[in-house]
Design an enzyme around this catalytic site. Structure first.
Site, PDB file in Angstrom:
ATOM      1  N   SER A   6       0.855  -1.190   0.000  1.00  0.00           N
ATOM      2  CA  SER A   6       0.000   0.000   0.000  1.00  0.00           C
ATOM      3  C   SER A   6       0.891   1.240   0.000  1.00  0.00           C
ATOM      4  O   SER A   6       1.663   1.457   0.932  1.00  0.00           O
ATOM      5  CB  SER A   6      -0.887   0.012   1.248  1.00  0.00           C
ATOM      6  OG  SER A   6      -1.303   1.335   1.507  1.00  0.00           O
ATOM      7  N   HIS A  31      -1.048  -1.259  -4.483  1.00  0.00           N
ATOM      8  CA  HIS A  31      -2.314  -0.941  -3.807  1.00  0.00           C
ATOM      9  C   HIS A  31      -2.411   0.569  -3.565  1.00  0.00           C
ATOM     10  O   HIS A  31      -1.559   1.161  -2.905  1.00  0.00           O
ATOM     11  CB  HIS A  31      -2.371  -1.700  -2.478  1.00  0.00           C
ATOM     12  CG  HIS A  31      -3.659  -1.574  -1.741  1.00  0.00           C
ATOM     13  ND1 HIS A  31      -4.760  -2.376  -2.005  1.00  0.00           N
ATOM     14  CD2 HIS A  31      -4.039  -0.749  -0.741  1.00  0.00           C
ATOM     15  CE1 HIS A  31      -5.757  -2.042  -1.195  1.00  0.00           C
ATOM     16  NE2 HIS A  31      -5.337  -1.048  -0.411  1.00  0.00           N
ATOM     17  N   ASP A  33      -4.670   3.637  -2.120  1.00  0.00           N
ATOM     18  CA  ASP A  33      -5.771   3.986  -1.220  1.00  0.00           C
ATOM     19  C   ASP A  33      -6.301   5.384  -1.517  1.00  0.00           C
ATOM     20  O   ASP A  33      -5.610   6.374  -1.283  1.00  0.00           O
ATOM     21  CB  ASP A  33      -5.284   3.921   0.233  1.00  0.00           C
ATOM     22  CG  ASP A  33      -5.010   2.501   0.678  1.00  0.00           C
ATOM     23  OD1 ASP A  33      -5.926   1.664   0.562  1.00  0.00           O
ATOM     24  OD2 ASP A  33      -3.874   2.218   1.115  1.00  0.00           O
ATOM     25  N   MET A  35      -8.951   8.124  -0.522  1.00  0.00           N
ATOM     26  CA  MET A  35      -9.846   8.517   0.587  1.00  0.00           C
ATOM     27  C   MET A  35     -10.354   9.930   0.348  1.00  0.00           C
ATOM     28  O   MET A  35      -9.584  10.795  -0.091  1.00  0.00           O
ATOM     29  CB  MET A  35      -9.082   8.485   1.908  1.00  0.00           C
ATOM     30  CG  MET A  35      -8.394   7.152   2.176  1.00  0.00           C
ATOM     31  SD  MET A  35      -7.599   7.159   3.789  1.00  0.00           S
ATOM     32  CE  MET A  35      -6.701   5.607   3.714  1.00  0.00           C
ATOM     33  N   HIS A  64      -8.213   0.969  -4.180  1.00  0.00           N
ATOM     34  CA  HIS A  64      -9.122   0.756  -3.051  1.00  0.00           C
ATOM     35  C   HIS A  64      -9.817   2.077  -2.740  1.00  0.00           C
ATOM     36  O   HIS A  64      -9.200   2.994  -2.195  1.00  0.00           O
ATOM     37  CB  HIS A  64      -8.287   0.258  -1.846  1.00  0.00           C
ATOM     38  CG  HIS A  64      -9.062   0.073  -0.587  1.00  0.00           C
ATOM     39  ND1 HIS A  64      -8.447  -0.102   0.637  1.00  0.00           N
ATOM     40  CD2 HIS A  64     -10.401   0.033  -0.341  1.00  0.00           C
ATOM     41  CE1 HIS A  64      -9.367  -0.241   1.574  1.00  0.00           C
ATOM     42  NE2 HIS A  64     -10.558  -0.156   1.013  1.00  0.00           N
ATOM     43  N   MET A  66     -12.134   4.475  -0.717  1.00  0.00           N
ATOM     44  CA  MET A  66     -12.755   4.696   0.592  1.00  0.00           C
ATOM     45  C   MET A  66     -13.419   6.057   0.506  1.00  0.00           C
ATOM     46  O   MET A  66     -12.896   7.073   1.009  1.00  0.00           O
ATOM     47  CB  MET A  66     -11.689   4.645   1.700  1.00  0.00           C
ATOM     48  CG  MET A  66     -11.250   3.223   2.022  1.00  0.00           C
ATOM     49  SD  MET A  66      -9.641   3.140   2.818  1.00  0.00           S
ATOM     50  CE  MET A  66      -8.586   3.193   1.370  1.00  0.00           C
ATOM     51  N   MET A 135     -11.197  -5.819   5.284  1.00  0.00           N
ATOM     52  CA  MET A 135     -10.395  -4.875   6.077  1.00  0.00           C
ATOM     53  C   MET A 135     -10.088  -5.508   7.434  1.00  0.00           C
ATOM     54  O   MET A 135     -10.988  -5.967   8.134  1.00  0.00           O
ATOM     55  CB  MET A 135     -11.158  -3.564   6.308  1.00  0.00           C
ATOM     56  CG  MET A 135     -11.348  -2.689   5.089  1.00  0.00           C
ATOM     57  SD  MET A 135      -9.835  -2.271   4.222  1.00  0.00           S
ATOM     58  CE  MET A 135      -8.894  -1.420   5.492  1.00  0.00           C
ATOM     59  N   ASP A 173      -6.418  -6.403   4.191  1.00  0.00           N
ATOM     60  CA  ASP A 173      -5.783  -5.087   4.200  1.00  0.00           C
ATOM     61  C   ASP A 173      -5.769  -4.514   5.605  1.00  0.00           C
ATOM     62  O   ASP A 173      -6.818  -4.239   6.180  1.00  0.00           O
ATOM     63  CB  ASP A 173      -6.591  -4.178   3.247  1.00  0.00           C
ATOM     64  CG  ASP A 173      -5.980  -2.802   3.063  1.00  0.00           C
ATOM     65  OD1 ASP A 173      -4.895  -2.537   3.617  1.00  0.00           O
ATOM     66  OD2 ASP A 173      -6.610  -1.986   2.361  1.00  0.00           O
TER      67      ASP A 173
HETATM   68  C1  DX5 Z   1      -6.136   1.647   5.392  1.00  0.00           C
HETATM   69  C2  DX5 Z   1      -5.666   1.293   4.016  1.00  0.00           C
HETATM   70  C3  DX5 Z   1      -4.569   0.300   3.992  1.00  0.00           C
HETATM   71  C4  DX5 Z   1      -3.351   0.703   4.739  1.00  0.00           C
HETATM   72  C5  DX5 Z   1      -2.590  -0.526   5.106  1.00  0.00           C
HETATM   73  O1  DX5 Z   1      -7.322   2.342   5.311  1.00  0.00           O
HETATM   74  O2  DX5 Z   1      -6.725   0.763   3.247  1.00  0.00           O
HETATM   75  O3  DX5 Z   1      -4.258  -0.090   2.660  1.00  0.00           O
HETATM   76  O4  DX5 Z   1      -2.543   1.593   4.048  1.00  0.00           O
HETATM   77  O5  DX5 Z   1      -1.486  -0.138   5.820  1.00  0.00           O
HETATM   78  P1  DX5 Z   1      -0.805  -1.033   6.931  1.00  0.00           P
HETATM   79  O6  DX5 Z   1      -0.281  -2.266   6.247  1.00  0.00           O
HETATM   80  O7  DX5 Z   1       0.275  -0.159   7.434  1.00  0.00           O
HETATM   81  O8  DX5 Z   1      -1.836  -1.372   7.967  1.00  0.00           O
HETATM   82 ZN    ZN Z   2      -6.269  -0.234   1.297  1.00  0.00          ZN
END
Ligand code: DX5
Ligand code: ZN
Length: 213
Positions: A6, A31, A33, A35, A64, A66, A135, A173
């Site tokens: 990620s 990956h 993220d 948000m 991903h 969010m 998650m 994740d």
């Molecule tokens: C959290 C993200 C993850 C996060 C994982 O909302 O979706 O992808 O970055 O990070 P680690 O492996 O550090 O928990």
């Molecule tokens: Zn993620």
């Protein structure tokens, strides 16, 4: 086990180098993220940065979402041709329609479930999905601790998918590292996302290799 670092935990001051480094270190997916500051209490990256990531990556993107307005973001990222786009079931009134839309772009549709969300919420969607993202932390931030009940959920989902004969993969994740990866493998995990563990390590290659159980 496929490994998807990620990039939330990457050094954004040298993002291009970071993406190149994890791809050279042998990751399977990148990956990403996304948000929006509404679905989760954090705000990350939009189309300008994600297209720079797509340009630098020699491995497929795993986006991903969010966010609150899933359709808007799917349309925004479709032209980057990621391998997967996952959206959260908690935030979608018409998941089946959105799955069809993602597939119509030639992208593999995936649904993400928060730690408290039961597997029954996607019971009638499973066969239409290429991937389910479980998650194992509350979405929003990297570097949080793994939530143990995620293992039971993973085992349950593995059983359901195997019994149905579907080809749907399972991704997890949040809080994944070399200490819990073996247990996750035994519980039936296909793809491990790891942010802090990979980017916080001295060698991306060693970190990725240590997760490939
Ligand atoms: C959290 C993200 C993850 C996060 C994982 O909302 O979706 O992808 O970055 O990070 P680690 O492996 O550090 O928990
Ligand atoms: Zn993620």
């Amino acid at each position: 086990m496929l490994i998807a670092p990620s990039i939330l935990s990457a050094d954004f001051g040298k993002l291009k180098n970071e993406i190149e480094a994890i791809c050279e270190a042998g990751c399977d997916l990148v990956h990403v993220d996304v948000m929006d500051g509404h679905f989760v209490p954090n705000l990350t990256i939009g189309p300008v940065v994600v297209s720079a990531v797509a340009k630098a990556a020699t491995k497929p993107l795993d986006i991903h979402l969010m966010v609150e307005n899933n359709t808007f973001f799917v349309e925004l990222f479709a032209s980057l041709k990621p391998k997967y786009i996952s959206f959260h079931i908690e935030e979608e009134k018409h998941p089946h329609r959105l799955i069809q839309k993602i597939r119509s772009y030639g992208i593999s549709p995936a649904i993400a479930l928060n730690p408290h969300t039961p597997i029954s919420s996607i019971e009638y969607l499973l066969e239409d999905l290429d991937l389910v993202l479980l998650m194992s932390v509350n979405p929003g931030f990297g570097g949080q601790s793994f939530i143990r009940s995620s293992i039971k959920k993973l085992q349950e989902l593995r059983k359901k998918i195997d019994a149905s004969g579907a080809k749907t993969l399972i991704e997890m994740d949040g809080g994944i590292n070399d200490k819990n990866i073996r247990e996750l493998k035994n519980a039936g995990l296909d793809i491990a996302v790891a942010g802090n563990y990979v980017f916080g390590s001295g060698s991306y290659k060693d970190a990725i290799d240590s997760l490939r159980v």
